[in-house]
Design an enzyme around this catalytic site. Structure first.
Site, PDB file in Angstrom:
ATOM      1  N   GLY A  46       0.792  -1.185  -0.087  1.00 45.34           N
ATOM      2  CA  GLY A  46       0.018  -0.127  -0.091  1.00 45.34           C
ATOM      3  C   GLY A  46       0.864   1.217  -0.031  1.00 45.34           C
ATOM      4  O   GLY A  46       1.927   1.106   0.333  1.00 45.34           O
ATOM      5  N   GLN A  51       3.206   9.818   0.937  1.00 48.65           N
ATOM      6  CA  GLN A  51       4.564   9.106   0.767  1.00 48.65           C
ATOM      7  C   GLN A  51       5.398   9.510  -0.435  1.00 48.65           C
ATOM      8  O   GLN A  51       6.502   8.947  -0.476  1.00 48.65           O
ATOM      9  CB  GLN A  51       4.372   7.372   1.064  1.00 48.65           C
ATOM     10  CG  GLN A  51       3.813   6.887   2.497  1.00 48.65           C
ATOM     11  CD  GLN A  51       3.580   5.705   2.527  1.00 48.65           C
ATOM     12  OE1 GLN A  51       2.726   5.106   2.041  1.00 48.65           O
ATOM     13  NE2 GLN A  51       4.657   5.062   2.929  1.00 48.65           N
ATOM     14  N   CYS A  98       6.739   0.170   7.452  1.00 44.37           N
ATOM     15  CA  CYS A  98       6.338   1.228   6.770  1.00 44.37           C
ATOM     16  C   CYS A  98       7.387   1.435   5.714  1.00 44.37           C
ATOM     17  O   CYS A  98       8.551   1.461   6.143  1.00 44.37           O
ATOM     18  CB  CYS A  98       5.913   2.227   7.647  1.00 44.37           C
ATOM     19  SG  CYS A  98       5.566   3.587   6.503  1.00 44.37           S
ATOM     20  N   LEU A  99       7.168   1.658   4.519  1.00 41.33           N
ATOM     21  CA  LEU A  99       8.291   2.067   3.453  1.00 41.33           C
ATOM     22  C   LEU A  99       8.746   3.505   3.866  1.00 41.33           C
ATOM     23  O   LEU A  99       9.832   3.829   3.332  1.00 41.33           O
ATOM     24  CB  LEU A  99       7.556   2.248   2.131  1.00 41.33           C
ATOM     25  CG  LEU A  99       7.020   0.823   1.557  1.00 41.33           C
ATOM     26  CD1 LEU A  99       6.254   1.020   0.100  1.00 41.33           C
ATOM     27  CD2 LEU A  99       8.100  -0.146   1.034  1.00 41.33           C
ATOM     28  N   HIS A 140      -3.614   1.710   7.804  1.00 44.93           N
ATOM     29  CA  HIS A 140      -2.381   2.165   7.987  1.00 44.93           C
ATOM     30  C   HIS A 140      -2.297   3.385   6.854  1.00 44.93           C
ATOM     31  O   HIS A 140      -1.764   4.508   7.292  1.00 44.93           O
ATOM     32  CB  HIS A 140      -1.313   1.130   7.521  1.00 44.93           C
ATOM     33  CG  HIS A 140       0.111   1.404   7.467  1.00 44.93           C
ATOM     34  ND1 HIS A 140       1.043   1.085   8.420  1.00 44.93           N
ATOM     35  CD2 HIS A 140       0.727   2.340   6.552  1.00 44.93           C
ATOM     36  CE1 HIS A 140       2.130   1.571   8.085  1.00 44.93           C
ATOM     37  NE2 HIS A 140       2.029   2.347   6.793  1.00 44.93           N
ATOM     38  N   GLU A 141      -2.846   3.367   5.638  1.00 48.34           N
ATOM     39  CA  GLU A 141      -2.845   4.487   4.757  1.00 48.34           C
ATOM     40  C   GLU A 141      -3.610   5.565   5.142  1.00 48.34           C
ATOM     41  O   GLU A 141      -3.041   6.559   4.935  1.00 48.34           O
ATOM     42  CB  GLU A 141      -3.118   3.713   3.183  1.00 48.34           C
ATOM     43  CG  GLU A 141      -2.435   2.448   2.825  1.00 48.34           C
ATOM     44  CD  GLU A 141      -0.622   2.785   2.866  1.00 48.34           C
ATOM     45  OE1 GLU A 141      -0.429   3.690   2.897  1.00 48.34           O
ATOM     46  OE2 GLU A 141      -0.185   1.787   2.971  1.00 48.34           O
ATOM     47  N   HIS A 144      -1.583   7.478   7.332  1.00 49.11           N
ATOM     48  CA  HIS A 144      -0.725   8.395   6.589  1.00 49.11           C
ATOM     49  C   HIS A 144      -1.468   9.694   6.086  1.00 49.11           C
ATOM     50  O   HIS A 144      -0.822  11.005   6.236  1.00 49.11           O
ATOM     51  CB  HIS A 144      -0.138   7.754   5.274  1.00 49.11           C
ATOM     52  CG  HIS A 144       0.824   6.926   5.720  1.00 49.11           C
ATOM     53  ND1 HIS A 144       2.170   7.369   6.164  1.00 49.11           N
ATOM     54  CD2 HIS A 144       1.232   5.616   5.309  1.00 49.11           C
ATOM     55  CE1 HIS A 144       3.057   6.370   6.173  1.00 49.11           C
ATOM     56  NE2 HIS A 144       2.646   5.398   5.852  1.00 49.11           N
TER      57      HIS A 144
HETATM   58 ZN    ZN Z   1       3.454   3.434   5.697  1.00 46.80          ZN
END
Ligand code: ZN
Length: 181
Positions: A46, A51, A98-99, A140-141, A144
């Site tokens: 995702g 991000q 998380c990226l 999670h998204e 963000h």
């Molecule tokens: Zn993340």
């Protein structure tokens, strides 16, 4: 489609609230497709617009692709514009990464099942009922989009230790004597 760079903490876009998308035009669709390419390349399940440094309420998710057998791999990204959780039930605690917060994993308590509303890339209303990994990634998204990262779910102690580790790594990578090894 160009792959975008993924920003990492402490980038300001990760602490900022993204704005509602009011006009779904070609530009938004192009951004969404770029985000999907960026997610698949990472690879991740995702990605939120924050991000890639864009403060727009736009997310892309594919929880199937990374786990599919090579012969069954088919990209099927789920795009949601202005996603909002309208109901939730239960509670599950699981480890997340998380990226945008590299090398950091913590257990996060999330709702077990959720219902999310939003619109797709054509501006059509979407309603998704999810549990398992999809429910977790959606939460999670959406976090963000509200300027919340995994670090905000961690204890102050863990957060401070990570920030200290991050500073050391940055110093190491920018030190010319280190890179000469
Ligand atoms: Zn993340």
């Amino acid at each position: 489609m160009p792959v975008r760079s993924i920003v990492v903490v402490p980038h300001g876009a990760l602490d900022s609230k993204a704005a509602e998308v009011t006009n779904i035009d070609e530009q938004i669709r192009k951004r969404a497709l770029d985000m999907a390419d960026t997610m698949y390349k990472a690879p991740g399940v995702g990605l939120a617009a924050n991000q890639v440094g864009e403060l727009l309420r736009l997310i892309v998710i594919d929880v199937v692709y990374p786990y599919a057998e090579p012969q069954d791999k088919k990209k099927n990204p789920l795009f949601i514009i202005n996603p909002a959780i309208c109901s939730s039930d239960g509670e599950v605690c699981k480890e997340e990464g998380c990226l945008s917060v590299p090398e950091f994993e913590i257990d996060v308590k999330r709702a077990a099942c959720i219902q999310v509303e939003g619109v797709d890339l054509d501006g059509k209303p979407l309603r998704i009922e999810a549990d398992g990994l999809l429910a977790r990634v959606l939460q999670h998204e959406i976090d963000h989009l509200n300027g919340t990262t995994l670090l905000d779910h961690a204890s102050a102690l863990k957060r401070n230790l990570y920030r200290r580790r991050l500073k050391k790594t940055t110093r190491r990578f920018t030190d010319p004597s280190w890179s000469s090894f």
